[in-house]
Write a protein that holds these residues in place. Structure first.
Motif, short mmCIF file in Angstrom:
data_model
loop_
_atom_site.label_atom_id
_atom_site.label_comp_id
_atom_site.label_asym_id
_atom_site.label_seq_id
_atom_site.Cartn_x
_atom_site.Cartn_y
_atom_site.Cartn_z
N ALA A 177 5.64 -5.63 -6.09
CA ALA A 177 5.44 -5.35 -4.68
C ALA A 177 6.02 -5.28 -3.73
CB ALA A 177 5.11 -6.95 -4.79
N MET A 178 7.52 -6.03 -4.20
CA MET A 178 8.75 -5.78 -2.67
C MET A 178 9.30 -4.26 -3.19
SD MET A 178 10.89 -9.51 -3.06
CE MET A 178 10.24 -9.73 -4.64
N LYS A 179 9.70 -3.90 -4.29
CA LYS A 179 9.36 -2.48 -4.29
C LYS A 179 8.17 -1.60 -3.30
CE LYS A 179 9.54 -2.37 -9.14
NZ LYS A 179 9.72 -1.75 -10.79
N LEU A 180 6.98 -1.49 -3.55
CA LEU A 180 6.74 -0.70 -2.75
C LEU A 180 6.83 -1.11 -1.34
CD1 LEU A 180 4.12 0.80 -2.71
CD2 LEU A 180 2.67 -1.22 -3.35
N GLU A 181 6.81 -2.24 -1.17
CA GLU A 181 7.01 -2.84 0.32
C GLU A 181 7.79 -2.13 1.19
OE1 GLU A 181 4.99 -3.76 2.34
OE2 GLU A 181 3.15 -4.56 0.70
N GLU A 182 9.21 -1.95 0.22
CA GLU A 182 10.53 -1.06 1.01
C GLU A 182 10.41 0.18 0.76
OE1 GLU A 182 15.37 -1.21 0.13
OE2 GLU A 182 14.16 -2.01 -1.23
N ALA A 183 9.81 0.77 -0.53
CA ALA A 183 8.89 2.13 -0.45
C ALA A 183 8.14 2.94 1.19
CB ALA A 183 8.82 2.95 -1.93
N LEU A 184 7.45 2.31 1.08
CA LEU A 184 6.38 2.16 2.10
C LEU A 184 7.10 1.66 3.21
CD1 LEU A 184 3.34 0.22 0.54
CD2 LEU A 184 3.94 3.25 1.13
N ASP A 185 7.76 1.11 3.51
CA ASP A 185 9.09 0.94 4.62
C ASP A 185 9.50 2.16 4.84
OD1 ASP A 185 9.48 -1.14 6.54
OD2 ASP A 185 11.19 -0.33 5.74
N GLY A 186 9.83 2.83 4.54
CA GLY A 186 10.56 4.19 4.60
C GLY A 186 9.74 5.54 5.11
N LEU A 187 8.40 5.07 4.69
CA LEU A 187 7.49 6.66 4.99
C LEU A 187 7.34 6.40 7.25
CD1 LEU A 187 5.93 6.46 1.79
CD2 LEU A 187 7.54 8.07 2.61
N PRO A 188 6.87 7.87 7.41
CA PRO A 188 6.25 7.68 8.47
C PRO A 188 4.63 6.57 8.74
CG PRO A 188 6.19 9.73 8.05
CD PRO A 188 7.18 9.02 6.45
N PHE A 189 3.98 6.88 7.65
CA PHE A 189 2.91 6.61 7.36
C PHE A 189 2.45 5.85 6.39
CE2 PHE A 189 2.49 10.42 6.56
CZ PHE A 189 1.49 10.89 5.51
N GLU A 190 1.41 4.83 6.37
CA GLU A 190 0.99 4.01 4.76
C GLU A 190 -0.82 4.51 4.61
OE1 GLU A 190 2.20 0.28 5.86
OE2 GLU A 190 4.52 0.55 6.50
N PRO A 191 -0.36 4.48 3.43
CA PRO A 191 -2.12 4.30 2.43
C PRO A 191 -2.46 2.58 4.32
CG PRO A 191 -0.24 2.98 1.09
CD PRO A 191 0.80 3.49 1.74
N GLY A 192 -3.59 3.05 4.21
CA GLY A 192 -4.65 2.04 4.90
C GLY A 192 -5.93 2.44 4.66
N ARG A 193 -6.49 1.31 5.43
CA ARG A 193 -8.11 0.81 5.48
C ARG A 193 -8.64 2.36 5.09
NH1 ARG A 193 -10.50 -3.14 5.71
NH2 ARG A 193 -8.48 -4.03 6.75
N GLY A 194 -9.64 2.17 4.06
CA GLY A 194 -10.31 3.41 3.97
C GLY A 194 -9.63 4.38 2.64
N ASP A 195 -7.99 5.30 2.60
CA ASP A 195 -7.99 5.03 1.88
C ASP A 195 -8.23 5.39 0.31
OD1 ASP A 195 -7.12 7.03 4.27
OD2 ASP A 195 -4.44 6.04 4.17
N VAL A 196 -8.10 6.36 -0.68
CA VAL A 196 -7.60 6.03 -2.26
C VAL A 196 -7.16 5.72 -2.71
CG1 VAL A 196 -9.58 6.92 -4.48
CG2 VAL A 196 -10.96 7.10 -1.69
#
Length: 332
Positions: A177-196
């Motif tokens: 879970a922490m690996k994913l959090e760090e990966a998403l932290d470096g992106l300009p946007f993240e998966p959110g409500r409604g995304d598949v």
């Protein structure tokens, strides 16, 4: 061994100095290993390195973190152009010997900070890029302190030394879970409500759990079982089959993958998803072999971009990665 002013200092995970050295040597940057987790090189524009956590141009080096050296360190920082604010950080190499100096590094930062004009300092690191700040680092290593600078907009990370520590949620099933959090932290946007999202190799559910917590819908693909609370979650559909056999019924927004499998076979699988337009965005973890890490990563890059059509590819060994790298990419 002290870093030389005008050259660049790179940080990495302990034990991966030879691999970072090799990347820099391939780029003709004349690298030199300074010690555990530290490599020095000539400055080269546009370097894309998998094994670097952070880098900065060396302003000065000093023989230790003695308080009497702080004025000279502050002078080196104050000589920077006054047109941009300064974010002052201190860190130690991510090694047993380096971590023992953490208190020393914190004290040194406070001393140097007190010697700098307050109106030049930016306290909110999260605003460093938008304000055009200079990221100034005090690297406190055994036997030497290196003072360096990099424009925040060009920094590999805004975390001191590139050590982006993510908090481990109490309900998270694994370190994944922490690996994913760090990966998403470096992106300009993240998966959110409604995304598949599709999560290949999902069990026991570390990545699926974090995606669901953001409001996303997840198709979790794995022959093994998920955590009971995920299996019963209405936003999770568990497909109990091999990731290599699975095909989505329609294109999805995000493809995630954290499988303990051979890197080239995983790369070929991810390339298939890109080539067939099955996902718009990619976040994946690639496990590394014991030997020939850089040659394998060259083949992974080629497979994802040339065979898969993925664009904007990044390949980085993040703080929470071990013998692995994280890749991100998009289709548009």
């Amino acid at each position: 061994m002290a870093a030389r002013p005008g050259r660049w200092l790179w940080t990495c995970r302990i034990g991966f100095e030879p691999h970072l050295y090799e990347e820099l040597a391939w780029a003709g940057a004349e690298p030199r290993v300074l010690g555990e987790a530290l490599v020095e090189s000539e400055g080269k524009q546009g370097l894309v390195l998998a094994f670097a956590r952070q880098s900065f141009r060396v302003l000065a080096s000093f023989p230790g973190a003695a308080p009497e050296l702080a004025p000279a360190m502050a002078q080196a920082v104050a000589a920077l152009p006054a047109s941009a604010p300064i974010v002052l950080q201190a860190f130690t190499p991510d090694t047993p010997r380096g971590n023992a100096l953490a208190a020393e590094a914190d004290a040194l930062r406070e001393t140097v900070r007190g010697l700098l004009p307050a109106n030049r300092l930016l306290e909110d690191t999260d605003r460093a890029r938008e304000t055009g700040a200079q990221l100034v680092s005090l690297c406190v290593a055994p036997g030497a302190v290196t003072v360096g600078v990099v424009p925040a907009r060009e920094a590999l990370s805004l975390a001191p030394g590139g050590r982006r520590r993510m908090k481990r949620a109490g309900e998270s099933p694994s370190r994944a879970a922490m690996k994913l959090e760090e990966a998403l932290d470096g992106l300009p946007f993240e998966p959110g409500r409604g995304d598949v999202c599709v999560d290949l190799g999902a069990a026991p559910g570390g990545w699926t759990q974090r995606l669901v917590s953001r409001g996303a819908k997840v198709i979790a693909v794995d022959p093994a079982r998920l955590m009971p609370e995920l299996a019963s979650n209405p936003r999770v559909r568990h497909v109990q089959e091999s990731a290599f056999a699975f095909a989505p019924e329609e294109p999805v927004d995000w493809l995630f993958c954290d499988m303990a499998w051979r890197p080239l076979e995983v790369a070929q699988l991810l390339a298939k998803w890109g080539r067939r337009g099955w996902a718009s965005h990619l976040v994946a973890n690639i496990k590394l072999p014991m030997n020939d890490k850089n040659p394998i990563l060259l083949r992974v890059r080629h497979t994802l971009t040339e065979d898969g059509g993925w664009k904007g590819l990044t390949v980085r060994q993040l703080y929470h990665d071990r013998d692995e790298v994280t890749v991100t990419a998009h289709r548009r």
